[in-house]
Design an enzyme around this catalytic site. Structure first.
Site, PDB file in Angstrom:
ATOM      1  N   GLU A   1       1.805  -5.254  13.501  1.00  0.00           N
ATOM      2  CA  GLU A   1       0.659  -5.401  14.416  1.00  0.00           C
ATOM      3  C   GLU A   1       0.099  -6.826  14.386  1.00  0.00           C
ATOM      4  O   GLU A   1      -0.384  -7.321  15.380  1.00  0.00           O
ATOM      5  CB  GLU A   1      -0.427  -4.384  14.025  1.00  0.00           C
ATOM      6  CG  GLU A   1      -1.477  -4.168  15.094  1.00  0.00           C
ATOM      7  CD  GLU A   1      -2.608  -3.253  14.638  1.00  0.00           C
ATOM      8  OE1 GLU A   1      -2.579  -2.765  13.505  1.00  0.00           O
ATOM      9  OE2 GLU A   1      -3.528  -3.063  15.444  1.00  0.00           O
TER      10      GLU A   1
ATOM     11  N   ARG B   1       0.811  -1.219   0.000  1.00  0.00           N
ATOM     12  CA  ARG B   1       0.000   0.000   0.000  1.00  0.00           C
ATOM     13  C   ARG B   1       0.841   1.264   0.000  1.00  0.00           C
ATOM     14  O   ARG B   1       0.358   2.347  -0.327  1.00  0.00           O
ATOM     15  CB  ARG B   1      -0.975  -0.024   1.179  1.00  0.00           C
ATOM     16  CG  ARG B   1      -2.140  -0.945   0.934  1.00  0.00           C
ATOM     17  CD  ARG B   1      -2.980  -1.090   2.160  1.00  0.00           C
ATOM     18  NE  ARG B   1      -2.447  -2.054   3.091  1.00  0.00           N
ATOM     19  CZ  ARG B   1      -2.514  -1.931   4.404  1.00  0.00           C
ATOM     20  NH1 ARG B   1      -3.055  -0.878   4.948  1.00  0.00           N
ATOM     21  NH2 ARG B   1      -2.020  -2.865   5.182  1.00  0.00           N
TER      22      ARG B   1
END
Ligand SMILES: O=P(O)(O)OC[C@H]1O[C@H](OP(=O)(O)OP(=O)(O)O)[C@H](O)[C@@H]1O
Ligand SMILES: Nc1ncnc2[nH]cnc12
Length: 172
Positions: free
Chosen positions: A96, A59
């Site tokens: 994460e 991204r």
């Protein structure tokens, strides 16, 4: 007035239960909003000279290429393992929702080049910190790390202490 938050969609429990995923595809679908986000990122560079914009797969590639074109700088991809065809340097990192490896082509950054690191989201900072380690290993000078958004509760900025960090949106 332009509000980046209007173009980011929260997707609960993706890719794992408990993670609220910040989806930037609504921003990518709107050319005027994407242009505005690019303009603001450029403004926050304050005219600093950039030789290479490093975008982090996947991204990070979208806005890194837009920024590189506007800055008359080269674009350099940092990719997940096994995707780059030429010789690479590698760095391990954690994020994460897991662990991974990043790679960069060995000839992508020259000694002393001024580098902008770009990604869409700064979360724990593991990804961006690994990208910075790769660039510095090659003798690049990191001028700024910029992001569309920072998830402040994950304290990613702490891992990027030596660098100038810019985020268009901070999620507390
Ligand atoms: O600050 P961190 O905790 O390291 O997390 C941030 C990274 O996580 C996301 O990428 P992801 O690995 O999900 O890959 P993608 O861009 O290919 O979807 C995001 O685009 C950042 O690269
Ligand atoms: N919550 C999140 N949303 C989108 N990208 C991420 N990368 C790491 N955490 C993320």
């Amino acid at each position: 007035m332009f509000n980046l938050q209007d173009y980011i969609r929260d997707v609960p429990d993706f890719p794992k239960p408990g993670v609220v995923y910040k989806d930037i595809t609504p921003l990518l679908q709107d050319p005027e909003a994407a242009k505005k986000a690019t303009e603001i990122l450029l403004e926050k560079l304050n005219g600093l000279k950039i030789d290479k914009v490093v975008g982090i797969e996947s991204r990070g590639f979208f806005f890194a290429t837009l920024l590189a074109e506007r800055l008359h700088a080269g674009f350099v991809p940092i990719r997940k393992p096994g995707k780059l065809p030429y010789e690479t340097y590698r760095e391990n990192y954690s994020l994460e929702y897991g662990e991974d490896v990043l790679e960069i082509h060995k000839d992508a950054i020259k000694q002393g080049e001024k580098v902008l690191i770009h990604d869409d989201v700064l979360a724990t900072g593991g990804t961006a910190a690994a990208a910075c380690r790769l660039v510095e290993k090659m003798g690049g000078e990191i001028v700024q790390c910029n992001f569309l958004m920072e998830l402040a509760f994950l304290h990613g900025k702490d891992k990027l202490k030596p660098y100038q960090v810019v985020s268009l949106l901070t999620v507390e």
